[in-house]
Every structure is written in C-alpha cells, then in structure tokens.
Design a protein around this motif. Sequence first.
Motif, PDB file in Angstrom:
ATOM      1  N   PHE A 165       0.802  -1.388   0.012  1.00  0.00           N
ATOM      2  CA  PHE A 165      -0.026   0.060  -0.035  1.00  0.00           C
ATOM      3  C   PHE A 165       1.008   1.391   0.073  1.00  0.00           C
ATOM      4  CE2 PHE A 165      -3.431  -2.759   1.307  1.00  0.00           C
ATOM      5  CZ  PHE A 165      -4.794  -2.271   0.385  1.00  0.00           C
TER       6      PHE A 165
ATOM      7  N   ILE B 175      -9.985  -0.135  -1.764  1.00  0.00           N
ATOM      8  CA  ILE B 175      -9.671  -1.474  -1.159  1.00  0.00           C
ATOM      9  C   ILE B 175      -9.492  -1.345   0.279  1.00  0.00           C
ATOM     10  CG2 ILE B 175      -7.716  -3.001  -1.336  1.00  0.00           C
ATOM     11  CD1 ILE B 175      -7.302  -2.283  -4.283  1.00  0.00           C
ATOM     12  N   LYS B 176      -8.826  -0.329   0.762  1.00  0.00           N
ATOM     13  CA  LYS B 176      -8.652  -0.196   2.210  1.00  0.00           C
ATOM     14  C   LYS B 176      -9.622  -0.367   2.947  1.00  0.00           C
ATOM     15  CE  LYS B 176      -4.174   2.625   2.202  1.00  0.00           C
ATOM     16  NZ  LYS B 176      -3.606   3.944   2.358  1.00  0.00           N
ATOM     17  N   LYS B 178     -13.016  -0.989   2.041  1.00  0.00           N
ATOM     18  CA  LYS B 178     -13.698  -2.045   1.864  1.00  0.00           C
ATOM     19  C   LYS B 178     -13.170  -3.141   2.921  1.00  0.00           C
ATOM     20  CE  LYS B 178     -15.180  -5.456  -1.758  1.00  0.00           C
ATOM     21  NZ  LYS B 178     -14.643  -6.350  -1.391  1.00  0.00           N
ATOM     22  N   GLU B 179     -11.957  -3.427   3.026  1.00  0.00           N
ATOM     23  CA  GLU B 179     -11.369  -4.294   3.839  1.00  0.00           C
ATOM     24  C   GLU B 179     -11.662  -4.037   5.525  1.00  0.00           C
ATOM     25  OE1 GLU B 179      -7.923  -6.543   2.908  1.00  0.00           O
ATOM     26  OE2 GLU B 179      -7.238  -6.618   4.940  1.00  0.00           O
ATOM     27  N   GLU B 182     -15.065  -5.035   6.184  1.00  0.00           N
ATOM     28  CA  GLU B 182     -15.234  -6.558   6.023  1.00  0.00           C
ATOM     29  C   GLU B 182     -14.735  -7.134   7.549  1.00  0.00           C
ATOM     30  OE1 GLU B 182     -15.449  -7.161   1.067  1.00  0.00           O
ATOM     31  OE2 GLU B 182     -13.511  -7.456   2.244  1.00  0.00           O
TER      32      GLU B 182
ATOM     33  N   ILE C 175     -12.587  -4.937  -9.186  1.00  0.00           N
ATOM     34  CA  ILE C 175     -12.739  -5.286  -7.618  1.00  0.00           C
ATOM     35  C   ILE C 175     -14.397  -5.874  -7.497  1.00  0.00           C
ATOM     36  CG2 ILE C 175     -13.184  -4.347  -5.625  1.00  0.00           C
ATOM     37  CD1 ILE C 175     -11.118  -2.365  -6.215  1.00  0.00           C
TER      38      ILE C 175
END
Lengths: 206, 206, 206
Positions: A165, B175-176, B178-179, B182, C175
Amino acid sequence: MFGFIPKDEKFFQLFKEMTKNIIEGAKLLKDMLDNFENPFESQRKIKDVEHKGDSITHEIIQKLNKTFITPLDREDIYSLASKLDDIIDLIDASAQRVIMYNVDSITPEAKSLGFIILQSCLAVDKAVSMLGKRSNEQIFELCVEINALENEADRVSREAISRLFDEEKDPIQLIKWKEIYETLETTTDKCEDAANILESVVVKNA
Amino acid sequence: MFGFIPKDEKFFQLFKEMTKNIIEGAKLLKDMLDNFENPFESQRKIKDVEHKGDSITHEIIQKLNKTFITPLDREDIYSLASKLDDIIDLIDASAQRVIMYNVDSITPEAKSLGFIILQSCLAVDKAVSMLGKRSNEQIFELCVEINALENEADRVSREAISRLFDEEKDPIQLIKWKEIYETLETTTDKCEDAANILESVVVKNA
Amino acid sequence: MFGFIPKDEKFFQLFKEMTKNIIEGAKLLKDMLDNFENPFESQRKIKDVEHKGDSITHEIIQKLNKTFITPLDREDIYSLASKLDDIIDLIDASAQRVIMYNVDSITPEAKSLGFIILQSCLAVDKAVSMLGKRSNEQIFELCVEINALENEADRVSREAISRLFDEEKDPIQLIKWKEIYETLETTTDKCEDAANILESVVVKNA
C-alpha cells in the motif's frame, strides 16, 4: 492413549502418506517461489500432488466407511483428513495465483512465506506421526510451533501488504499481490486448523 | 442441565475471564474508532488484550488435558474456547487494519460497527455466564440477539461498501476501506460462531 | 442405517423443506443472471427465500431442543441445518452483490456459475432426501458429484478472474466483478460443506 487398540494402523499410515504428500507440495511451492525458473512446470507438478491428496483423502473416507472399530473417533478421522486436504488445496491455490496473475518476479516476502509454509507442513507431519503413540506432550508442543509459524506468516504477510500500500501505485498490481500474500498466509491457517484438530483429538482421548 | 455436575466450575470461570477480556478489547476498539485520538496506543492495548486471550485459551486447553470429568463435552469446551479466541483475534485484526492502512479519520459506518461489535460481545459474555445454570431459554434468546446484531452489522457494512463504490474514486482507498468494513463485520460473524457453539451445546445437553 | 429408528421423520421432512427452499433460491438466482430483466425484483424474492430458510433452520433447532431421541446425533442435525442455511445465505449474498455493484449486464461466466450452483443445490437436495434410507452408496455418489461441481465452479471462476485481469482496465470494475465471481463460487463451497457433513454422518453411522 490409543495403545490399547493396536490394530488398524492403516489409518495412521494413510495420514502419514497424506502429510508426506503435503510436504512434497510445500517443497515444490518453496522451490517455485525461490527460483521462479519454470513456474508453469512447478504449478503442474503441484496440481498432480493436489490430485494425489484427493485420492488419499478419498481412500481414508472409503476405509472409514468399511471399518467397524477405528483407532480414533470416526468424525475425528474424517475432520483430520479434511483439514489435511485443505492444506494441499491451499498450496495449489497459492501456486495457481502466481501463474494466474502472471507476475514477473517473486518478492522476498512471498519467498519467506514459502519457507514458513514448508516449516509448518513439516511440523504437521511430525505431529501426525505421533498419533497413537502416547506422545501427547510432543503433539502439544508441535501444535504450539504450528501456531507460532502461523503468527509469523501473519506478521510477514501483514508487513508485505503494508509495504504494498505504501509503494505500489498500480491498483491492479496491488490487488494481485495482496491476494497472493493472503493465499500463502491462509495455507498456514490451514496447518493451524489441522493442529487444532490434532490438539482436540489428544484432549478428547487424554 | 449441568446441575448434577457441581464441581469443576473452573472451566466456567475461565470462559468468564475470556469473555471479560473480549469485552475489554471491544471497548478499546469502540473507543479507538469513536475518538481516534491516539490510535497507535489503542492498537497496542488491544494487542495486549489479544495476548491475554491467548494465555486464557492455552490455560483452558491445558486444564482440559488434565481433567478427567468435564462439565461439558471435551470437544465443546475446546470449540468454545477456539471460537471465543477468534473474536478477540478479529477485534485485534480490525484495529490492525486501521493502523496499517493509515487512515485519516473514521467513517460513521465504522463507528456503528464498533458499537455493534461491543453489543455483540456483551451478549456473548451474558450467554457464557449462563452456561451450567439451567438457563437454556435465556441462552437461546441471547443467541437470537447475537444473530440479529450480526445481521445489522452485515447491513451497515454492505451499505458502507455500497457508498464507497459510489463515492470513492481512488481504488486504493476503496480497497482499504472495503477491507476495514469487512474485518469489522467478520468480528460479529465470530460472535455468531460462538453463539452457534453455545446453542449446539445447549441443544446437545437439553 | 437409521432404519431401526422409524419415528421422528419430522427432522427429515424439515431438511427436505430446507433443500426445496434452497432450490427455489438457486432457480431465482439462475433466472436473475440469465435474463437480468428485473434484477431488483429477483433479489427481493431471493431475500424472501432466505428469510424462509432462517425460519426453517430456527424450527429445526427448536425441535431439537424439545426432542429426546433424535434420528441422527443432535450435533449432526445442528451442523447440517447450519450448513444448509449457509447455502441460501450465499445465494442471497450473490444476488446482493449483483445489485449493490450496480452492474450493467451479466457475463457468460457468471451465468455458468448460476447454472452450476443450481446443479449443486439439486444434488444436495437429492442427498438429503436419502438420509435415513439405507442409501449410503447413493449419498456418497452425490457427494462426489457435489465435489465435482465445486471443482468446476472453481475453474470457471478462476478463468473468469483471469480474463478480468487481462481485459478490465478499470480497477473498480475489476474489484466488483472479482467479488461477484468469488461470492458465486463460495456458494458451491457451501454445498460442498453440506456434502461433507452428509458424508461424515453416513460414515459415522455406517
């Protein structure tokens, strides 16, 4: 612990075959990551090993279906076989990700994970060899070791993803490598799951 | 239900210690998300709580290995200990994601998830306290509550991710977050897994 | 196998209701993916089916709590109910992803996965119908079929994701679709988990 049931060593032999096969897969994966010379061939060999794992698992379940007295509880034999099968499946999935994502070279962190996976599979194999041999303490120690290896894989993969990242500006590359690290790390989770079954089998029969 | 086995309350005490520790972790996480003043210190404290969880789990397994008659089936004690350990692991993983992804501020949805996680851990703690106390109905009700909290976390996280896809144009930020969502949501899944074990233990001993 | 316990067919009936409901969900999902004419309505119907699944699962657990002698081990009834519930949850999650990610059209691979999911649910339904009927061999064969369908779904999803990485230049689209494929594929994993429980129940009672 299981000393009073001497026969039907066959299950233990099949489990040993299974863990020997897992070690073969883990060695192929480590070699694929370390050298990365002929990744397609490595992946093909790993796939063969994975198929062999399926046959052994199938043989265990067939045998379970035909055996009246088993050396461990039927459901534990079943669970252990499934969890061992998961390990080789994840080794195969890791190799597949590397091929599928068409990476150019292997990062140091992926190589470290390949090394930790092999260590972990070796420990699973040792623990499985001790089933039925009154060696509960050693099995527990190996489970602790497998746990520690899983923690280490977790740390390596977390740091690798962290670096990704920071450094990777191409989101598609980032997605690929994040998943490669996660799949490799999940392989050690599966070793830990197998260790948990071993631990619970030992606890149950203590 | 377990009324006829009065001794070996020690296991229930250890489970209580475990859930008290989980509550401490959940409170630290909620506070970290709500205030976000010193996230590094919060994360360090959560890591300590997670280590304490590991010791308690280890103590339970050691005790299991040395105890002849247990107040629940050996494998259920084992499964419950593992599932409770998973909860604190996920609280820790959530805090780690926030630090690792170096986020600037915390979204309202992440704060909501922190709140739901704490509620869910409080319910797990209550249900665990009732083990061995002939209070099956209350345990079932708490399991229903834990289920409802998991559904709510699922809804919040789904809406947060939906908003993310609508608003966030930077794929790496997407992405960050979303994770992070989750991982927070998975914490409530782990509470539900523990509730499922509790429910099955109660069903088995009904 | 369970022939000597003729009564309490009610559990088997409830399991049948459960798998009929799963088939309904799988048909709705397949239709949603194939036609994609009114995806919102399809998703709403699937959500209703999922709620119905929850009620049946709840009924099974309530019944388990009130029944003294059960036709299978209590914990197996519990596990099977949970795993069947997971299947419908994943069908619902798949439909939700399609709606949430607001996709324009459905790829051929997603349609294939919808087809495989339905096949797999039909096989689970057949295997569940044979519980308690001395048809171990048929149950095993259906489990092999469910396994093969999971492998096929895995292959389709892997190739779809591979194509995605080759062709899709927008990381956010990538994604979205990656997760849609993975959620669809996980549905077949859940069918396999249910098959594994069925297999272990049969093995245990062999």
